[in-house]
Every structure is written in C-alpha cells, then in structure tokens.
Design a protein around this motif. Structure first.
Motif, short mmCIF file in Angstrom:
data_model
loop_
_atom_site.label_atom_id
_atom_site.label_comp_id
_atom_site.label_asym_id
_atom_site.label_seq_id
_atom_site.Cartn_x
_atom_site.Cartn_y
_atom_site.Cartn_z
N TRP A 57 7.17 11.46 0.56
CA TRP A 57 7.61 10.40 -0.35
C TRP A 57 8.81 9.67 0.23
O TRP A 57 8.88 8.44 0.21
N THR A 58 9.75 10.43 0.77
CA THR A 58 10.96 9.84 1.36
C THR A 58 10.59 8.92 2.52
O THR A 58 11.13 7.81 2.63
N ALA A 59 9.69 9.38 3.37
CA ALA A 59 9.25 8.53 4.49
C ALA A 59 8.58 7.26 3.98
O ALA A 59 8.85 6.16 4.50
N MET A 60 7.73 7.40 2.96
CA MET A 60 7.06 6.22 2.40
C MET A 60 8.06 5.23 1.84
O MET A 60 7.98 4.02 2.11
N ILE A 61 9.01 5.72 1.05
CA ILE A 61 10.00 4.83 0.43
C ILE A 61 10.87 4.18 1.50
O ILE A 61 11.22 3.00 1.39
N PHE A 80 0.82 -1.22 0.00
CA PHE A 80 0.00 0.00 0.00
C PHE A 80 0.85 1.27 0.00
O PHE A 80 0.53 2.23 -0.68
N LEU A 81 1.96 1.27 0.74
CA LEU A 81 2.83 2.45 0.73
C LEU A 81 3.57 2.58 -0.61
O LEU A 81 3.79 3.70 -1.07
N ALA A 82 3.93 1.48 -1.23
CA ALA A 82 4.56 1.55 -2.55
C ALA A 82 3.59 2.14 -3.58
O ALA A 82 3.96 2.99 -4.38
N ILE A 83 2.34 1.70 -3.52
CA ILE A 83 1.32 2.23 -4.43
C ILE A 83 1.10 3.73 -4.17
O ILE A 83 1.03 4.54 -5.09
N ALA A 84 1.02 4.10 -2.89
CA ALA A 84 0.85 5.51 -2.54
C ALA A 84 2.03 6.33 -3.01
O ALA A 84 1.88 7.47 -3.48
N ALA A 85 3.25 5.77 -2.91
CA ALA A 85 4.44 6.48 -3.36
C ALA A 85 4.43 6.71 -4.87
O ALA A 85 4.87 7.76 -5.34
N VAL A 86 3.92 5.75 -5.62
CA VAL A 86 3.80 5.92 -7.08
C VAL A 86 2.87 7.09 -7.38
O VAL A 86 3.19 7.95 -8.21
N ILE A 87 1.74 7.13 -6.71
CA ILE A 87 0.78 8.22 -6.93
C ILE A 87 1.38 9.56 -6.52
O ILE A 87 1.27 10.55 -7.25
N LEU A 88 2.05 9.58 -5.36
CA LEU A 88 2.68 10.82 -4.90
C LEU A 88 3.79 11.27 -5.85
O LEU A 88 3.99 12.47 -6.06
N THR A 89 4.49 10.32 -6.44
CA THR A 89 5.55 10.64 -7.41
C THR A 89 4.97 11.46 -8.56
O THR A 89 5.57 12.46 -8.98
N LEU A 90 3.84 11.04 -9.07
CA LEU A 90 3.20 11.76 -10.17
C LEU A 90 2.87 13.20 -9.76
O LEU A 90 3.06 14.13 -10.55
N ALA A 91 2.41 13.37 -8.54
CA ALA A 91 2.08 14.71 -8.06
C ALA A 91 3.36 15.56 -7.91
O ALA A 91 3.38 16.72 -8.31
N ILE A 92 4.40 14.97 -7.35
CA ILE A 92 5.65 15.70 -7.13
C ILE A 92 6.23 16.19 -8.45
O ILE A 92 6.72 17.32 -8.55
N PHE A 93 6.18 15.35 -9.47
CA PHE A 93 6.76 15.71 -10.76
C PHE A 93 5.98 16.83 -11.46
O PHE A 93 6.47 17.40 -12.42
N THR A 94 4.78 17.15 -11.00
CA THR A 94 4.01 18.23 -11.61
C THR A 94 4.23 19.56 -10.88
O THR A 94 3.79 20.59 -11.38
N LEU A 95 4.89 19.52 -9.73
CA LEU A 95 5.08 20.73 -8.93
C LEU A 95 6.34 21.49 -9.33
O LEU A 95 7.31 20.87 -9.79
N PRO A 96 6.35 22.79 -9.10
CA PRO A 96 7.60 23.54 -9.31
C PRO A 96 8.66 23.06 -8.30
O PRO A 96 8.36 22.89 -7.12
N ARG A 97 9.84 22.81 -8.78
CA ARG A 97 10.92 22.32 -7.92
C ARG A 97 11.26 23.37 -6.88
O ARG A 97 11.32 24.56 -7.16
N GLY A 98 11.46 22.90 -5.65
CA GLY A 98 11.85 23.79 -4.57
C GLY A 98 10.69 24.49 -3.88
O GLY A 98 10.90 25.17 -2.88
N SER A 99 9.48 24.32 -4.38
CA SER A 99 8.33 24.96 -3.74
C SER A 99 8.05 24.28 -2.40
O SER A 99 8.52 23.18 -2.12
N THR A 100 7.26 24.94 -1.58
CA THR A 100 6.90 24.37 -0.28
C THR A 100 6.17 23.05 -0.48
O THR A 100 6.43 22.07 0.24
N ALA A 101 5.27 22.99 -1.43
CA ALA A 101 4.53 21.74 -1.69
C ALA A 101 5.47 20.64 -2.15
O ALA A 101 5.33 19.48 -1.73
N HIS A 102 6.42 20.98 -3.00
CA HIS A 102 7.39 19.99 -3.47
C HIS A 102 8.18 19.42 -2.29
O HIS A 102 8.38 18.22 -2.19
N ARG A 103 8.62 20.30 -1.41
CA ARG A 103 9.40 19.85 -0.25
C ARG A 103 8.56 18.99 0.69
O ARG A 103 9.00 17.95 1.16
#
Length: 132
Positions: free
Chosen positions: A47-51, A18-41
């Motif tokens: 994501w790091t905790a999940m992995i 379940f955490l691996a699946i959640a991490a895949v979904i979160l990955t897609l969200a992270i890649f759509t965010l501006p790098r370095g933004s508060t949301a990205h961090r």
C-alpha cells in the motif's frame, strides 16, 4: 460507465488512477487484518509503495495549474510523501498508536478526500462514471 476516457488519457494519468483504485481496494483488505500480522505488514508495504507512486505520478499531471505547472494536488502529494515517512517511522519506533492514526488520516485525505475531487464534472473519472 466507460473506461475509454481513462484509457485515452496519458500513461501517467492511467498509472495514477489505476494505482489509486488498487490502493483503495487494498485498504479495505488491510483494515480487516489483525494489526501487526505478517499479512498486514506485507500489504502495508505494498500500500505504501502504491501511495508513493500515486503521489509521485501526480507531479506529471498538470491539468489544474495555479503556480506555473503546479496545482493544489501537488501540495497534497508532497504532504502525502512526507506523511508516509512520518507514519513509517512511527511504526518502526513501535509507536503503533501514532502509526495507526496517521495512516487512517492519510487514507482519508489522500484516497477518500482527493479521490472525491476526481469525480467533479470535467474530470476524467467523472467522464468514466457518467460514460463520457
């Protein structure tokens, strides 16, 4: 498709999947965010905790054994944990290029590559997708 093989698996396998699946979904969200933004961090730390939990939980899974209770997934998990530290240190050192490259490679190896093997015949996720 049936979730019953996963729901009938041990708790450690359920947490792992379940955490691996959640991490895949979160990955897609992270890649759509501006790098370095508060949301990205914030999402990056999540994501790091999940992995990390996915990697750590793999040490409680012993379906494929090669060296005592350990199998190839355990080598990958140790490498993932090491790479998480390396990639986080790169971000903290403002080496964004190394951080971005490392996290992309980690995503490909840990989620896409290792995840693909879970769909081989006889594995739980194969049973989930094919209905048992």
């Amino acid at each position: 498709m049936s979730l019953s093989p996963l729901l009938n698996a041990s708790l450690v396998i359920q947490i792992h999947a379940f955490l691996a699946i959640a991490a895949v979904i979160l990955t897609l969200a992270i890649f759509t965010l501006p790098r370095g933004s508060t949301a990205h961090r914030w999402m990056g730390w999540s994501w790091t905790a999940m992995i990390a939990i996915v990697a750590l939980s793999s040490f409680g899974i012993h379906e494929i054994r090669m060296l005592g209770p350990l199998g190839p997934i355990h080598i990958l998990s140790a490498f993932v944990l090491f790479q998480l530290v390396v990639n986080l240190r790169a971000a903290r050192a403002k080496n964004i290029r190394a951080h971005a490259r490392g996290m992309k490679l980690l995503t490909l190896g840990a989620l896409v590559g290792a995840g693909a093997f879970t769909f081989l015949p006889g594995r739980i996720m194969y049973q989930v997708v094919t209905g048992g």
